[in-house]
Design an enzyme around this catalytic site. Structure first.
Site, PDB file in Angstrom:
ATOM      1  N   TRP A   1       5.232   6.103   5.359  1.00 37.79           N
ATOM      2  CA  TRP A   1       6.015   5.510   6.453  1.00 37.79           C
ATOM      3  C   TRP A   1       7.068   6.490   6.940  1.00 37.79           C
ATOM      4  O   TRP A   1       7.285   6.646   8.145  1.00 37.79           O
ATOM      5  CB  TRP A   1       6.640   4.178   6.020  1.00 37.79           C
TER       6      TRP A   1
ATOM      7  N   TRP B   1      -1.948  14.677  -1.908  1.00 40.66           N
ATOM      8  CA  TRP B   1      -0.885  14.003  -1.148  1.00 40.66           C
ATOM      9  C   TRP B   1      -0.306  12.858  -1.985  1.00 40.66           C
ATOM     10  O   TRP B   1       0.877  12.573  -1.963  1.00 40.66           O
ATOM     11  CB  TRP B   1      -1.411  13.449   0.190  1.00 40.66           C
TER      12      TRP B   1
ATOM     13  N   TRP C   1      17.664   1.300  15.938  1.00 38.04           N
ATOM     14  CA  TRP C   1      16.473   0.450  15.825  1.00 38.04           C
ATOM     15  C   TRP C   1      16.680  -0.863  16.560  1.00 38.04           C
ATOM     16  O   TRP C   1      17.800  -1.311  16.754  1.00 38.04           O
ATOM     17  CB  TRP C   1      16.177   0.152  14.346  1.00 38.04           C
TER      18      TRP C   1
ATOM     19  N   GLU D   1      -6.321  15.655  -0.225  1.00 40.63           N
ATOM     20  CA  GLU D   1      -5.818  14.291   0.038  1.00 40.63           C
ATOM     21  C   GLU D   1      -5.311  13.665  -1.254  1.00 40.63           C
ATOM     22  O   GLU D   1      -4.268  13.021  -1.279  1.00 40.63           O
ATOM     23  CB  GLU D   1      -6.921  13.412   0.653  1.00 40.63           C
TER      24      GLU D   1
ATOM     25  N   TRP E   1      11.052   1.452  10.186  1.00 41.84           N
ATOM     26  CA  TRP E   1       9.860   1.686   9.359  1.00 41.84           C
ATOM     27  C   TRP E   1       9.874   0.836   8.097  1.00 41.84           C
ATOM     28  O   TRP E   1       8.827   0.487   7.562  1.00 41.84           O
ATOM     29  CB  TRP E   1       9.705   3.175   9.027  1.00 41.84           C
TER      30      TRP E   1
ATOM     31  N   ASN F   1      -6.941   5.270   6.866  1.00 40.56           N
ATOM     32  CA  ASN F   1      -5.734   6.103   6.964  1.00 40.56           C
ATOM     33  C   ASN F   1      -5.361   6.460   8.401  1.00 40.56           C
ATOM     34  O   ASN F   1      -4.195   6.402   8.790  1.00 40.56           O
ATOM     35  CB  ASN F   1      -5.920   7.382   6.137  1.00 40.56           C
TER      36      ASN F   1
HETATM   37  P1  FAD Z   1      -9.584   9.072   0.606  1.00 39.14           P
HETATM   38  O1  FAD Z   1      -9.550   9.739   1.919  1.00 39.14           O
HETATM   39  O2  FAD Z   1     -10.899   8.896  -0.044  1.00 39.14           O
HETATM   40  O3  FAD Z   1      -8.598   9.898  -0.345  1.00 39.14           O
HETATM   41  C1  FAD Z   1      -8.691   9.870  -1.778  1.00 39.14           C
HETATM   42  C2  FAD Z   1      -7.362   9.459  -2.375  1.00 39.14           C
HETATM   43  O4  FAD Z   1      -6.337  10.382  -2.011  1.00 39.14           O
HETATM   44  C3  FAD Z   1      -6.867   8.109  -1.903  1.00 39.14           C
HETATM   45  O5  FAD Z   1      -7.453   7.061  -2.609  1.00 39.14           O
HETATM   46  C4  FAD Z   1      -5.369   8.222  -2.133  1.00 39.14           C
HETATM   47  O6  FAD Z   1      -5.014   7.965  -3.469  1.00 39.14           O
HETATM   48  C5  FAD Z   1      -5.102   9.700  -1.826  1.00 39.14           C
HETATM   49  N1  FAD Z   1      -4.673   9.842  -0.442  1.00 39.14           N
HETATM   50  C6  FAD Z   1      -5.441   9.995   0.666  1.00 39.14           C
HETATM   51  N2  FAD Z   1      -4.679  10.134   1.774  1.00 39.14           N
HETATM   52  C7  FAD Z   1      -3.395  10.052   1.359  1.00 39.14           C
HETATM   53  C8  FAD Z   1      -2.137  10.115   2.017  1.00 39.14           C
HETATM   54  N3  FAD Z   1      -2.038  10.324   3.337  1.00 39.14           N
HETATM   55  N4  FAD Z   1      -1.011   9.976   1.285  1.00 39.14           N
HETATM   56  C9  FAD Z   1      -1.084   9.791  -0.051  1.00 39.14           C
HETATM   57  N5  FAD Z   1      -2.247   9.725  -0.746  1.00 39.14           N
HETATM   58  C10 FAD Z   1      -3.386   9.856  -0.050  1.00 39.14           C
HETATM   59  N6  FAD Z   1      -1.943   4.988   0.218  1.00 39.14           N
HETATM   60  C11 FAD Z   1      -1.848   4.252  -0.899  1.00 39.14           C
HETATM   61  O7  FAD Z   1      -2.550   4.524  -1.874  1.00 39.14           O
HETATM   62  N7  FAD Z   1      -0.955   3.213  -0.985  1.00 39.14           N
HETATM   63  C12 FAD Z   1      -0.142   2.870   0.052  1.00 39.14           C
HETATM   64  O8  FAD Z   1       0.666   1.933  -0.077  1.00 39.14           O
HETATM   65  C13 FAD Z   1      -0.266   3.613   1.259  1.00 39.14           C
HETATM   66  N8  FAD Z   1       0.487   3.292   2.351  1.00 39.14           N
HETATM   67  C14 FAD Z   1       0.349   4.033   3.509  1.00 39.14           C
HETATM   68  C15 FAD Z   1       1.147   3.722   4.619  1.00 39.14           C
HETATM   69  C16 FAD Z   1       1.023   4.440   5.804  1.00 39.14           C
HETATM   70  C17 FAD Z   1       1.896   4.102   6.993  1.00 39.14           C
HETATM   71  C18 FAD Z   1       0.090   5.491   5.887  1.00 39.14           C
HETATM   72  C19 FAD Z   1      -0.064   6.278   7.150  1.00 39.14           C
HETATM   73  C20 FAD Z   1      -0.683   5.828   4.785  1.00 39.14           C
HETATM   74  C21 FAD Z   1      -0.565   5.124   3.583  1.00 39.14           C
HETATM   75  N9  FAD Z   1      -1.337   5.443   2.451  1.00 39.14           N
HETATM   76  C22 FAD Z   1      -1.199   4.701   1.299  1.00 39.14           C
HETATM   77  C23 FAD Z   1      -2.165   6.676   2.423  1.00 39.14           C
HETATM   78  C24 FAD Z   1      -3.633   6.529   2.837  1.00 39.14           C
HETATM   79  O9  FAD Z   1      -3.737   5.817   4.025  1.00 39.14           O
HETATM   80  C25 FAD Z   1      -4.509   5.854   1.772  1.00 39.14           C
HETATM   81  O10 FAD Z   1      -4.282   6.448   0.510  1.00 39.14           O
HETATM   82  C26 FAD Z   1      -5.990   6.027   2.128  1.00 39.14           C
HETATM   83  O11 FAD Z   1      -6.255   5.441   3.375  1.00 39.14           O
HETATM   84  C27 FAD Z   1      -6.839   5.405   1.066  1.00 39.14           C
HETATM   85  O12 FAD Z   1      -8.190   5.411   1.419  1.00 39.14           O
HETATM   86  P2  FAD Z   1      -9.265   6.186   0.541  1.00 39.14           P
HETATM   87  O13 FAD Z   1      -9.084   5.848  -0.911  1.00 39.14           O
HETATM   88  O14 FAD Z   1     -10.587   5.931   1.138  1.00 39.14           O
HETATM   89  O15 FAD Z   1      -8.811   7.685   0.764  1.00 39.14           O
END
Ligand code: FAD
Length: 486
Positions: free
Chosen positions: A387, A283, A311, A280, A364, A346
């Site tokens: 997005w 990502w 759209w 993650e 989006w 997420n």
């Molecule tokens: P954990 O599950 O603990 O993951 C650890 C770290 O991995 C996160 O803190 C984050 O830095 C990274 N990570 C995890 N999942 C993703 C992912 N799918 N994509 C990229 N990095 C990821 N994340 C943001 O940091 N900023 C945003 O503006 C953002 N916008 C989003 C918009 C949409 C529509 C979606 C679907 C996801 C978005 N995310 C964004 C990704 C993700 O939702 C968050 O990073 C995550 O929910 C953060 O929670 P956590 O720190 O507990 O994640």
């Protein structure tokens, strides 16, 4: 080594530990002057949104306190970074400015302007890594192109990276003979006042480096071995919630990678959960690489054919989504969690994004802009890439025809309805089997159980099955090239 002062220009690296730019400033041997410049003009429409401004205020306060403990001072300036840094460099007789790299197109232009302005006075800008595990120039496909697909990107990164021990925080910062002028945080008015919509943020978050390290400790201490299963459940705290700390650079991905690697080595039982966690984290890395190589990612569809998508423009539908009044409980719970805490799980981000794009057919970019303003973890690369991923228009995106059915998310991700009950209290009394489908409740059954559908909860704003057909038709039309929805 020189006696000249060095300026450490803090940007999105608001930390003292594992900060290569700060360590480099100290190695120069002279006084170190810490500076943060609020340059909203350079960032343009991607200047920090409301929730990020709240976080930034507290994070800068924490950084300033940490720097003072080391004998230093955090100089605050608002204006064009190039001019402010040049003026401070003149005042403290610094010959070098050091900073951590950023990858947003505006930030790259800003670095160029700073470099050129300093060069006019025979001064230098030096940049250091720290935002990413690997620099975007260091990973490429066999044909030398940037990766556009996540899995090979992950394979390449995880097999190349050799986790290095993070740099320690300094013990002291040598002071200049005279401090330059500084503004005050209060003058910047980053916090909301009338109304103070951030009251719900305070109990949730501890912005700053200490808060980031505490989050990581708590996540690893709780045993992240079952992260792979728990990460999909918005009703429990199954993820790290490190994202706002990462977005402000209060913790480095290298420090996280290092700590996770140490736990994996000493506790093989947690291995698979922790590998999922690192995936993650990667990502995030992938998103930044994409943004660096494809700088139009936040504005235009990565797959150009999506530019012709038909759209819908509907201010009232957009508003209902933003306010959490769609009549779909999981969507409304997510949007209300976002408004109250500045964060959303997420899985629910995917559900609400799919709903906006595919059930409402709203572009989006509207969702991206709302998230930008309301998320404490707003990050240009992650937000834009995610997005576009949900829209199906991005690199390695979910296929467009995958339309998430909001009501079917229940069994898997919120089995007892606890998440919906928390964020949509109007529905709290409904029985478990109806909490995600209140519109399907039979009034008589409810009445005999002494319950009713709350009047202040809206009916579903669309019929999901019909909306899905409409979205798929629009997509088909796009593929066939006539762009018309039947
Ligand atoms: P954990 O599950 O603990 O993951 C650890 C770290 O991995 C996160 O803190 C984050 O830095 C990274 N990570 C995890 N999942 C993703 C992912 N799918 N994509 C990229 N990095 C990821 N994340 C943001 O940091 N900023 C945003 O503006 C953002 N916008 C989003 C918009 C949409 C529509 C979606 C679907 C996801 C978005 N995310 C964004 C990704 C993700 O939702 C968050 O990073 C995550 O929910 C953060 O929670 P956590 O720190 O507990 O994640």
């Amino acid at each position: 080594m020189s006696d000249a002062a060095t300026i450490i220009w803090f940007r999105s690296d608001l930390r003292l530990a594992d900060n290569a730019a700060l360590s480099a400033a100290l190695r120069c041997g002279g006084p170190v002057v810490a500076v943060f410049v609020l340059d909203e003009k350079a960032a343009g429409r991607w200047a920090p949104g409301g929730a990020s401004r709240w976080w930034l205020h507290h994070s800068l306060a924490a950084l300033a306190a940490g720097i003072e403990k080391l004998g230093g001072r955090l100089i605050l300036r608002r204006g064009a970074a190039a001019d402010e840094l040049a003026e401070i460099a003149e005042a403290v007789e610094a010959d070098t400015v050091v900073c951590s790299r950023r990858y947003e197109p505006w930030a790259i232009r800003q670095e160029g302007a700073v470099r050129a302005r300093l060069a006019r006075d025979q001064r230098e800008l030096k940049r250091y890594p720290g935002w990413l595990l690997m620099e975007p120039e260091s990973l490429a496909t066999k044909s030398g192109d940037p990766y556009k697909v996540y899995t090979p990107f992950w394979r390449a990164l995880s097999s190349t990276i050799s986790p290095e021990r993070p740099l320690a925080a300094p013990k002291e910062l040598p002071r200049p003979a005279k401090w330059p002028r500084s503004e005050t945080l209060a003058d910047w008015k980053l916090l909301p006042t009338k109304p103070n919509w951030a009251t719900g943020f305070e109990p949730e978050w501890q912005p700053g480096e200490a808060g980031a390290l505490a989050r990581l400790d708590a996540f690893l201490d709780a045993g992240a071995g079952d992260y792979a299963e728990r990460r999909n459940r918005p009703d429990i705290e199954g993820t790290s919630r490190l994202s706002p700390h990462l977005a402000h650079g209060e913790i480095s991905p290298r420090l996280i990678w290092w700590r996770v690697t140490c736990v994996r080595e000493s506790n093989p039982g947690q291995d698979s959960g922790l590998e999922t966690f690192l995936r993650e984290l990667v990502w995030r890395e992938f998103s930044s690489h994409l943004l660096f190589h494809f700088p139009t990612l936040p504005d235009a569809p990565f797959r150009p054919e999506f530019a012709a998508f038909p759209w819908r423009k509907s201010a009232s539908m957009l508003k209902a989504w933003q306010r959490g009044r769609t009549g779909f409980p999981i969507v409304d719970a997510g949007m209300r969690e976002l408004w109250s805490t500045g964060w959303m799980h997420n899985r629910v981000r995917m559900v609400v994004a799919s709903f906006l794009i595919k059930d409402l057919l709203i572009p989006w970019q509207e969702g991206e802009a709302w998230f930008w303003d309301t998320l404490v973890d707003a990050d240009l690369a992650n937000n834009a890439a995610s997005w576009q991923w949900v829209a199906g228009s991005g690199a390695d995106a979910a296929p467009y025809f995958r339309v998430i059915k909001p009501t079917s998310q229940r069994e898997k991700f919120d089995p007892d309805g606890a998440y919906v009950r928390r964020w949509v209290p109007q529905l709290a009394k409904l029985p478990d089997d109806l909490i995600h489908r209140p519109a399907e409740a039979e009034p008589m059954t409810l009445r005999s159980a002494g319950l009713s559908i709350p009047r202040d909860y809206p009916a579903p704003m669309v019929d999901h099955a019909e909306a899905r057909e409409c979205a798929l038709a629009a997509f088909k039309a796009l593929k066939s090239g006539d762009g018309k929805v039947s």
